[in-house]
Design a protein around this motif. Structure first.
Motif, PDB file in Angstrom:
ATOM      1  N   SER A  51       0.697  -1.108   0.130  1.00 39.26           N
ATOM      2  CA  SER A  51      -0.175   0.166  -0.050  1.00 39.26           C
ATOM      3  C   SER A  51       0.849   1.121  -0.187  1.00 39.26           C
ATOM      4  CB  SER A  51      -0.999  -0.204   1.217  1.00 39.26           C
ATOM      5  OG  SER A  51      -1.922  -1.131   1.097  1.00 39.26           O
ATOM      6  N   VAL A  52       2.146   1.750   0.593  1.00 41.70           N
ATOM      7  CA  VAL A  52       2.513   2.473   1.241  1.00 41.70           C
ATOM      8  C   VAL A  52       3.847   2.704  -0.677  1.00 41.70           C
ATOM      9  CG1 VAL A  52       4.446   3.713   2.022  1.00 41.70           C
ATOM     10  CG2 VAL A  52       2.524   1.984   3.566  1.00 41.70           C
ATOM     11  N   VAL A  53       4.062   1.466  -0.641  1.00 48.48           N
ATOM     12  CA  VAL A  53       4.897   1.529  -2.094  1.00 48.48           C
ATOM     13  C   VAL A  53       4.079   2.021  -3.822  1.00 48.48           C
ATOM     14  CG1 VAL A  53       6.057   0.198  -4.120  1.00 48.48           C
ATOM     15  CG2 VAL A  53       6.723  -0.011  -2.131  1.00 48.48           C
ATOM     16  N   SER A  54       2.637   1.834  -3.008  1.00 47.33           N
ATOM     17  CA  SER A  54       1.720   1.990  -4.388  1.00 47.33           C
ATOM     18  C   SER A  54       1.296   3.762  -4.441  1.00 47.33           C
ATOM     19  CB  SER A  54       0.448   1.350  -4.208  1.00 47.33           C
ATOM     20  OG  SER A  54      -0.276   1.558  -5.172  1.00 47.33           O
ATOM     21  N   TRP A  55       1.408   4.166  -3.116  1.00 48.04           N
ATOM     22  CA  TRP A  55       0.807   5.258  -3.189  1.00 48.04           C
ATOM     23  C   TRP A  55       2.378   6.410  -3.669  1.00 48.04           C
ATOM     24  CZ3 TRP A  55      -3.401   8.071  -2.126  1.00 48.04           C
ATOM     25  CH2 TRP A  55      -3.266   9.717  -1.463  1.00 48.04           C
ATOM     26  N   LYS A  56       3.118   5.590  -3.222  1.00 49.98           N
ATOM     27  CA  LYS A  56       4.118   6.313  -2.944  1.00 49.98           C
ATOM     28  C   LYS A  56       5.001   6.746  -4.681  1.00 49.98           C
ATOM     29  CE  LYS A  56       8.487   6.402  -0.912  1.00 49.98           C
ATOM     30  NZ  LYS A  56       9.362   5.317  -0.522  1.00 49.98           N
ATOM     31  N   ASN A  57       4.597   5.269  -5.196  1.00 52.43           N
ATOM     32  CA  ASN A  57       4.542   5.563  -6.744  1.00 52.43           C
ATOM     33  C   ASN A  57       3.922   6.465  -7.574  1.00 52.43           C
ATOM     34  OD1 ASN A  57       6.512   3.354  -7.052  1.00 52.43           O
ATOM     35  ND2 ASN A  57       4.714   1.742  -7.224  1.00 52.43           N
ATOM     36  N   ASN A  58       2.054   6.111  -6.708  1.00 59.05           N
ATOM     37  CA  ASN A  58       1.523   7.144  -7.732  1.00 59.05           C
ATOM     38  C   ASN A  58       1.918   8.794  -7.130  1.00 59.05           C
ATOM     39  OD1 ASN A  58      -0.557   5.769  -9.103  1.00 59.05           O
ATOM     40  ND2 ASN A  58      -1.575   5.505  -6.795  1.00 59.05           N
ATOM     41  N   ASP A  60       5.358   9.448  -7.990  1.00 54.19           N
ATOM     42  CA  ASP A  60       6.004   9.598  -8.060  1.00 54.19           C
ATOM     43  C   ASP A  60       5.084  10.607 -10.306  1.00 54.19           C
ATOM     44  OD1 ASP A  60       8.384   9.956  -6.205  1.00 54.19           O
ATOM     45  OD2 ASP A  60       8.345   7.455  -6.967  1.00 54.19           O
ATOM     46  N   LYS A  61       4.058   9.893 -10.143  1.00 49.37           N
ATOM     47  CA  LYS A  61       4.102   9.711 -11.936  1.00 49.37           C
ATOM     48  C   LYS A  61       3.362  10.450 -11.777  1.00 49.37           C
ATOM     49  CE  LYS A  61       3.181   4.942 -12.685  1.00 49.37           C
ATOM     50  NZ  LYS A  61       2.058   3.531 -12.875  1.00 49.37           N
ATOM     51  N   PHE A  62       2.002  11.061 -10.417  1.00 51.79           N
ATOM     52  CA  PHE A  62       1.034  12.353 -10.833  1.00 51.79           C
ATOM     53  C   PHE A  62       1.793  13.921 -10.093  1.00 51.79           C
ATOM     54  CE2 PHE A  62      -1.031   7.864 -11.821  1.00 51.79           C
ATOM     55  CZ  PHE A  62      -1.704   8.252 -12.915  1.00 51.79           C
ATOM     56  N   GLY A  63       2.304  12.968  -9.152  1.00 53.81           N
ATOM     57  CA  GLY A  63       2.239  14.588  -8.066  1.00 53.81           C
ATOM     58  C   GLY A  63       1.497  14.468  -7.158  1.00 53.81           C
ATOM     59  N   GLY A  64       2.280  15.268  -6.134  1.00 57.01           N
ATOM     60  CA  GLY A  64       1.560  15.252  -4.875  1.00 57.01           C
ATOM     61  C   GLY A  64       2.318  15.531  -3.380  1.00 57.01           C
TER      62      GLY A  64
END
Length: 134
Positions: A51-58, A60-64
């Motif tokens: 879950s944490v890795v997925s959030w971090k990848n998003n 990186d991809k989309f900003g935030g």
């Protein structure tokens, strides 16, 4: 009485290394993710590292906002209900809640969940003879 509610509290980089995935028998984890802008997100999952890795990848991809800190609870059966109630509490509260208040409310909900789980086990044990004869 100081109880330890959290398996992990710290950097998002170490969640996968320290907190193992859990199986359905043990329930799942409640995650509170503190973002760099002071906002937080709640997750209910059996796979905290993923879950944490997925959030971090998003991010990186989309900003935030970057993840500043992650809190991971001990596994519990009603982890999704605890997350839902915590989210409901933050929505219904009209004031801006600090992460410590959310953490305290989560701990209250975990205590309540533990108490209800004991009552359910007691009920099941008490009436298990009825279900065996059906």
């Amino acid at each position: 009485m100081n109880k330890n509610y959290w398996v992990y509290e710290g950097s998002p980089d170490n969640v996968s290394l320290i907190v193992p995935n859990t199986n359905p028998e043990n329930g799942g984890y409640l995650l509170i993710v503190l973002l760099a802008n002071g906002n937080y997100r709640f997750f209910a999952t059996r796979f905290p590292g993923r879950s944490v890795v997925s959030w971090k990848n998003n991010i990186d991809k989309f900003g935030g906002c970057e993840i500043q800190k992650v809190l991971v609870s001990h596994p519990m059966i009603s982890y999704e209900n605890v997350k839902r109630k915590l989210h409901q509490y933050t929505v219904e509260s009209k004031e801006d809640l600090h992460i410590d208040i959310c953490k305290q409310k989560a701990e209250e909900l975990m205590d309540l969940d533990k108490q209800l789980s004991k009552e359910r086990r007691s009920f099941t044990k008490k009436f298990s003879h009825i279900y065996r004869n059906v």
